[in-house]
Design a protein around this motif. Structure first.
Motif, short mmCIF file in Angstrom:
data_model
loop_
_atom_site.label_atom_id
_atom_site.label_comp_id
_atom_site.label_asym_id
_atom_site.label_seq_id
_atom_site.Cartn_x
_atom_site.Cartn_y
_atom_site.Cartn_z
N ALA A 274 -1.98 -12.16 -16.44
CA ALA A 274 -0.89 -12.21 -16.23
C ALA A 274 -0.55 -13.58 -16.18
O ALA A 274 0.35 -13.83 -16.83
N VAL A 275 -1.64 -14.51 -16.82
CA VAL A 275 -2.02 -16.02 -17.09
C VAL A 275 -1.43 -16.26 -18.16
O VAL A 275 -1.17 -16.86 -19.06
N TRP A 276 -2.96 -14.55 -19.13
CA TRP A 276 -2.64 -14.86 -20.81
C TRP A 276 -0.49 -14.36 -20.59
O TRP A 276 -0.11 -14.90 -22.15
N ALA A 277 -0.22 -13.63 -20.30
CA ALA A 277 1.07 -13.11 -20.51
C ALA A 277 2.02 -14.28 -20.63
O ALA A 277 3.02 -14.34 -21.30
N THR A 278 1.59 -15.21 -19.22
CA THR A 278 2.68 -15.54 -19.26
C THR A 278 2.75 -16.75 -20.21
O THR A 278 3.47 -17.85 -20.19
N ALA A 279 1.86 -17.01 -20.70
CA ALA A 279 1.41 -17.92 -21.98
C ALA A 279 2.47 -17.77 -23.32
O ALA A 279 2.15 -18.89 -24.05
N VAL A 280 2.39 -16.23 -23.52
CA VAL A 280 3.45 -16.56 -24.69
C VAL A 280 4.62 -16.82 -24.77
O VAL A 280 4.46 -17.50 -25.40
N PRO A 281 5.30 -16.81 -23.59
CA PRO A 281 6.37 -17.46 -23.62
C PRO A 281 6.46 -19.20 -23.28
O PRO A 281 7.95 -19.94 -23.85
N PHE A 282 5.84 -19.63 -22.51
CA PHE A 282 5.59 -20.90 -21.76
C PHE A 282 4.66 -21.37 -22.96
O PHE A 282 4.60 -23.08 -22.64
N GLY A 283 3.72 -21.15 -23.37
CA GLY A 283 2.35 -21.93 -23.57
C GLY A 283 1.86 -22.16 -22.71
O GLY A 283 1.73 -22.12 -21.38
N ARG A 284 0.48 -23.23 -23.31
CA ARG A 284 -0.59 -24.25 -22.53
C ARG A 284 0.18 -25.48 -20.99
O ARG A 284 1.42 -25.22 -21.57
N ASP A 285 -0.19 -24.97 -20.28
CA ASP A 285 0.32 -25.99 -19.11
C ASP A 285 -0.63 -27.20 -19.70
O ASP A 285 -2.10 -27.41 -19.39
N ILE A 286 0.10 -28.25 -19.72
CA ILE A 286 -0.96 -29.82 -20.14
C ILE A 286 -0.01 -30.55 -18.69
O ILE A 286 -0.92 -31.97 -19.37
N VAL A 287 -0.97 -29.96 -18.15
CA VAL A 287 -0.64 -31.35 -16.54
C VAL A 287 -2.04 -31.48 -16.01
O VAL A 287 -2.70 -30.47 -16.04
N SER A 288 -2.52 -32.92 -16.12
CA SER A 288 -3.78 -32.94 -15.29
C SER A 288 -4.17 -33.70 -14.22
O SER A 288 -3.45 -34.29 -13.38
N LEU A 289 -5.09 -32.84 -13.57
CA LEU A 289 -5.16 -33.33 -11.75
C LEU A 289 -6.47 -33.73 -12.12
O LEU A 289 -7.19 -33.54 -11.18
N ARG A 290 -6.60 -34.68 -12.74
CA ARG A 290 -7.78 -35.76 -12.72
C ARG A 290 -7.95 -35.90 -10.89
O ARG A 290 -8.92 -36.38 -10.77
N SER A 291 -6.75 -36.87 -10.96
CA SER A 291 -6.70 -37.23 -9.67
C SER A 291 -7.42 -36.23 -8.26
O SER A 291 -7.79 -37.08 -7.32
N VAL A 292 -7.11 -35.16 -8.56
CA VAL A 292 -8.12 -33.97 -7.33
C VAL A 292 -9.46 -34.41 -6.94
O VAL A 292 -10.17 -34.65 -6.33
N GLN A 293 -9.73 -35.32 -8.26
CA GLN A 293 -11.80 -35.45 -8.16
C GLN A 293 -11.71 -37.09 -6.65
O GLN A 293 -12.84 -36.79 -6.21
N HIS A 294 -10.39 -37.76 -6.99
CA HIS A 294 -10.32 -38.60 -5.98
C HIS A 294 -9.19 -38.41 -4.81
O HIS A 294 -8.53 -39.13 -5.10
N PRO A 295 -9.65 -37.28 -3.93
CA PRO A 295 -8.22 -37.26 -3.19
C PRO A 295 -7.60 -37.98 -2.28
O PRO A 295 -6.56 -38.18 -2.05
N ARG A 296 -8.80 -39.41 -1.84
CA ARG A 296 -8.01 -40.35 -0.67
C ARG A 296 -7.53 -41.36 -0.93
O ARG A 296 -7.03 -42.23 -1.05
N ASP A 297 -7.67 -41.46 -3.17
CA ASP A 297 -6.85 -42.58 -3.71
C ASP A 297 -5.67 -43.11 -3.47
O ASP A 297 -5.38 -44.42 -3.17
N ALA A 298 -4.50 -42.37 -3.66
CA ALA A 298 -3.77 -42.65 -3.06
C ALA A 298 -3.27 -42.53 -1.75
O ALA A 298 -2.43 -43.69 -1.46
N PHE A 299 -4.00 -42.08 -0.47
CA PHE A 299 -3.88 -42.46 0.99
C PHE A 299 -4.08 -44.04 1.11
O PHE A 299 -3.38 -44.15 2.03
N LEU A 300 -5.12 -44.29 0.49
CA LEU A 300 -5.67 -45.44 0.29
C LEU A 300 -4.92 -46.69 0.15
O LEU A 300 -4.74 -48.11 0.84
N THR A 301 -4.08 -46.39 -1.19
CA THR A 301 -3.40 -46.98 -1.51
C THR A 301 -1.84 -47.35 -0.78
O THR A 301 -1.67 -48.58 -0.64
N GLY A 302 -1.75 -46.09 -0.32
CA GLY A 302 -0.43 -46.32 0.30
C GLY A 302 -0.50 -46.67 1.81
O GLY A 302 0.45 -47.72 1.87
#
Length: 460
Positions: free
Chosen positions: A406-434
């Motif tokens: 299913a992922v391969w099939a959707t990649a044909v018309p829409f291409g790669r997903d290029i969103v980085s989720l590096r912040s998920v490695q430090h999930p509390r950073d946004a909470f502490l900043t806020g």
């Protein structure tokens, strides 16, 4: 009812338990599997996880979902005392404890082999688990975002420099997929120049992909170089301190991302903390029928398979050869181990492991691949299709096959997903900043600090 304890939930361990669940009669034996991770990693998909062509969770096969009749223990076996039929288990939480068994199956797998090179322990990341492949992808995407906001210069060049160490299948496939991902990203970053990308593959030997012959390996090197990759053969990494890479050839450069894929080593638990026999490499000594020991000195009620076992290769021309540590062997050894174990429980003779290679296939990036079976060599797009076709058939369970397709099939018309989720490695950073600094609630009749509303002060 006898207890069968499986140490490790990788390829061999998962397939052993999976086949035992199907073949054991009700009440014939209890199966227990111990592994620190709640899933089996389908490692051939890790390069595509890195490139975003396969969703990370789809390369992980849940143990509890697909081994419904096996007792799963989340922990790590730290010692095997086969003389007393017990192991020491270190759980995710709590104290170590002893666990008894009647029959043991050792499929703990190998570990990433590291060398005492300055900077590697602090800077490098492996590519043996799903988490590592995801982290490599996120770091590469984040580097593009950061580089796009900088003027041309040394820092920008460092962010756009990637180094893979090791020219085996993991290193070459990961390098090829990362190179393809970076090429596709450039279309989204007009601020960046293709000449600023610098991708390096470092291999100590004079060739890459030892599983294929010389000519296909040389073609892969030429293909990677045509795409802008720097392939360093007969070259060793001397230092990577603070991301500054120093090669044995004298070349030096700064690299933001360093990926270590320079082979596997013996599992320390198998090598050092068991009374079962091991060879000079620290691998479990195993007979051709996957029972631990030798023909002259078998070890009763002990079995082994996969990357931590020296399984005799009966298909090899010379005597004394062992099967290479790859998924192709581990899967088939796990299936045979379950069949042989059941055969011995029922008084039948186990069968020896004999498997002739189906060939070697590797992805080199989207639409590019290499396949070799004896003298037959397929290159480019057809080989890439063969790679995808083989692995979607090989990944266990129909649930995972459908999700990947299913992922391969959707990649044909829409291409790669290029969103980085590096912040998920430090999930509390946004909470502490806020949350910001704590402001004490004002006493009755006292104004809050300047710039802070009374409501904000009360909420703080």
């Amino acid at each position: 009812m006898r207890t069968i304890l499986i140490v490790g939930g990788g390829y061999a361990g998962f397939y052993t338990a999976w086949r035992l669940e199907r073949k054991l009669r009700r009440g014939e034996a209890r199966v227990v599997l111990v592994d620190p991770r709640p899933y089996m990693t389908y490692q051939p998909f890790l390069p595509e996880v890195l490139a975003g062509s396969v969703e990370a969770r789809h390369a992980a096969v849940s143990l509890r979902r697909h081994l419904s009749r096996t007792d799963i223990i989340a922990g790590r076996v730290t010692r095997i005392d086969h003389a007393h039929r017990r192991v020491t288990v270190r759980p995710a939480l709590g104290e170590e404890y002893a666990l008894g068994y009647d029959i043991i199956v050792v499929t703990a797998g190998a570990v990433t082999r590291t060398l005492p090179i300055p900077g590697i322990a602090e800077r490098a990341i492996g590519m043996k688990h799903v988490e590592e492949a995801v982290a490599i992808r996120d770091r590469l995407l984040t580097a593009f975002d950061e580089a796009a906001g900088l003027p041309p210069g040394p820092l920008r060049r460092k962010l756009l420099t990637v180094t893979f160490v090791g020219g085996g299948f993991s290193g070459v496939e990961g390098f090829g997929e990362a190179l393809a991902l970076a090429g596709s990203l450039l279309r989204r970053y007009p601020e960046l120049n293709p000449d600023e990308l610098s991708f390096h593959l470092v291999e100590a030997r004079d060739r890459i992909l030892p599983e294929v012959t010389d000519a296909p390996g040389e073609w892969v090197v030429r293909s990677l170089r045509r795409r802008g990759g720097h392939v360093h053969l007969n070259t060793q990494l001397r230092s990577a301190r603070d991301g500054h890479v120093v090669l044995s050839t004298g070349e030096e450069f700064d690299s933001e991302l360093i990926v270590w894929t320079a082979g596997n080593g013996a599992n320390p638990m198998v090598h050092n903390h068991t009374d079962l026999p091991v060879d000079t490499r620290g691998l479990l000594t195993v007979r051709a029928d996957l029972r631990v020991g030798t023909d002259e000195a078998p070890v009763p009620d002990a079995w082994g398979a996969g990357d931590d076992a020296a399984v005799p290769d009966l298909a090899a021309a010379g005597d004394g050869a062992a099967t290479v540590p790859n998924a192709q062997h581990a899967v088939r050894q796990g299936k045979l181990l379950a069949a042989n174990l059941i055969a011995t429980l029922r008084g039948r003779k186990p069968e020896p492991y004999l498997h002739h290679s189906l060939g070697a296939v590797a992805t080199l990036g989207l639409g590019r691949g290499i396949f070799q079976f004896h003298r037959l060599v397929v290159r480019g797009f057809p080989a890439w299709l063969m790679h995808r076709g083989y692995h979607v058939l090989a990944v266990p369970t129909w649930e995972r096959k459908v999700r990947v397709l299913a992922v391969w099939a959707t990649a044909v018309p829409f291409g790669r997903d290029i969103v980085s989720l590096r912040s998920v490695q430090h999930p509390r950073d946004a909470f502490l900043t806020g949350a910001g600094p704590r402001v004490p609630a004002p006493a009755h009749g006292v104004d809050p600090p300047e710039g802070t509303s009374a409501g904000d002060a009360r909420r703080t």
